[in-house]
Design an enzyme around this catalytic site. Sequence first.
Site, mmCIF file in Angstrom:
data_model
loop_
_atom_site.group_PDB
_atom_site.id
_atom_site.type_symbol
_atom_site.label_atom_id
_atom_site.label_comp_id
_atom_site.label_asym_id
_atom_site.label_seq_id
_atom_site.Cartn_x
_atom_site.Cartn_y
_atom_site.Cartn_z
ATOM 1 N N ARG A 152 -24.691 -30.602 16.797
ATOM 2 C CA ARG A 152 -25.308 -31.674 15.848
ATOM 3 C C ARG A 152 -24.060 -32.971 16.319
ATOM 4 N NH1 ARG A 152 -25.611 -31.072 9.511
ATOM 5 N NH2 ARG A 152 -23.152 -31.068 9.601
ATOM 6 N N LYS A 155 -24.487 -37.905 11.892
ATOM 7 C CA LYS A 155 -23.651 -37.900 11.094
ATOM 8 C C LYS A 155 -22.382 -38.825 11.589
ATOM 9 C CE LYS A 155 -21.110 -34.180 8.530
ATOM 10 N NZ LYS A 155 -21.309 -34.641 7.189
ATOM 11 N N GLU A 205 -32.218 -36.479 -0.030
ATOM 12 C CA GLU A 205 -31.211 -35.492 0.034
ATOM 13 C C GLU A 205 -29.926 -36.109 -1.200
ATOM 14 O OE1 GLU A 205 -29.102 -35.476 3.640
ATOM 15 O OE2 GLU A 205 -29.315 -37.563 4.008
HETATM 16 N N1 PMP Z 1 -26.622 -34.532 3.621
HETATM 17 C C1 PMP Z 1 -25.282 -35.090 3.762
HETATM 18 C C2 PMP Z 1 -25.666 -36.547 3.767
HETATM 19 C C3 PMP Z 1 -24.057 -34.519 4.150
HETATM 20 O O1 PMP Z 1 -22.917 -35.472 4.210
HETATM 21 C C4 PMP Z 1 -24.003 -33.157 4.241
HETATM 22 C C5 PMP Z 1 -22.848 -32.622 4.718
HETATM 23 N N2 PMP Z 1 -22.001 -32.865 3.704
HETATM 24 C C6 PMP Z 1 -25.298 -32.427 4.202
HETATM 25 C C7 PMP Z 1 -26.494 -33.157 3.782
HETATM 26 C C8 PMP Z 1 -25.251 -31.059 4.301
HETATM 27 O O2 PMP Z 1 -25.123 -30.696 5.694
HETATM 28 P P1 PMP Z 1 -24.198 -29.172 6.114
HETATM 29 O O3 PMP Z 1 -24.957 -28.252 5.470
HETATM 30 O O4 PMP Z 1 -24.469 -29.302 7.591
HETATM 31 O O5 PMP Z 1 -22.845 -29.431 5.586
#
Ligand code: PMP
Length: 292
Positions: A52, A151, A184
Amino acid sequence: MEPKVYIDGKLYPKSEAKISVFDHGLLYGDGVFEGIRVYSGRIFRLNEHLDRLYESARSIGLTIPLSRGGLEEAVIYTVKTNGLRDAYIRLVITRGVGDLGLDPHKCENGSVIVIVDKIQLYSEKLYKEGISVITASTRRVSPDMLNPLVKSLNYLNNILAYMEANQAGCPESLMLNAQGLVAECSGDNIFIVKKGELLTPGPDQGILLGVTRAVTIELAGKLGITVHESKLTRHDIYVADECFLTGTGAELVPVISLDDRTIGDGRPGPMTGKLFKEFRKLRENEGKKLFA
Ligand code: PMP
C-alpha cells in the site's frame, strides 16, 4: 531507554530525531505513511502495508528512496534495535527538503522515517463493551479530489472529523462521502452485520482499503460468513444487528451506538465476538519471528 528513530539510514534517540522545516512533508503534508503492528515479536502483514505504501507513493509521483527489500530491512532493523515485542511502527516517507514553493521537483530526495513505539488505542473494557460513534458533518474527501486510497500525510480531513467525535465525547466518528453514503471512520473502516451477513463499503465509496479490513474479510471467509461490499446509508447502520470498526490501531472494536441510536441490543454481537477472537488468534502467529 529512549526509543531510537530511523531517519534516512541512521538511528537517533527520540529527543534528537528531527527533520528540516523545509521538508514538504511538514510544509504541505506531501508524503505517505503506514501504521503497522508488531505482535509477540512478529510484524503483522508487513508485505500488505509495504504494497500500500508503494502504491500510495506511485499515485502521488513520489519516489521512495529505498528498494522494497531495503525498506523492509530498515523497518526490521529499527524494530529489533528498539527491542519491543509488541509495538506500533510508523513508517513515513516525505517528499523531502525543498524551497517554500509547492514544486516537488525542487525536493531532491524523499526522506524515510521509521518510528517504533507502544500503542493502546482502546482499553480492554471498550473492546468488551463497545464504543459509541457519531456521524461527523465533515465529509470524506472525494476520490476525484484526493483519492482516499492514498494514505497520504495530509490527514486534516480526518482530523476535523475526529475533533467532532471528541466534542461529542466519542472515540470515533463516521464519515460519509460526498454522496451522503457511508465511507469509513476518521481512522478505521466500518462493517455491519445484517441477517448473518457482513456488509462494508467498497473502494468505490471513497475509503482507504484497510489492511485490517482485508484480514477481516479473509477471516469471515474462513468462518463461512458471506461478505458484501455495499452502498450503505446511516439508516443501514442504525438498524444493523451488529457493527464494528477495523484498523491497525483499533484492531477490531465493537460499535454499540451511532448518533445515539442503539445498534442491536446495545452490546457487542456474537459475529463481532467470533471475528474478534479469530483476529487475536491470527495476530499471534503471523509473520517472521524477529525475536527468539
Ligand atoms: N481508514 C482510515 C482513514 C485510516 O487512517 C485507517 C488506518 N488507521 C484505516 C481506515 C484502517 O486501515 P488499516 O487497517 O490498514 O490500519
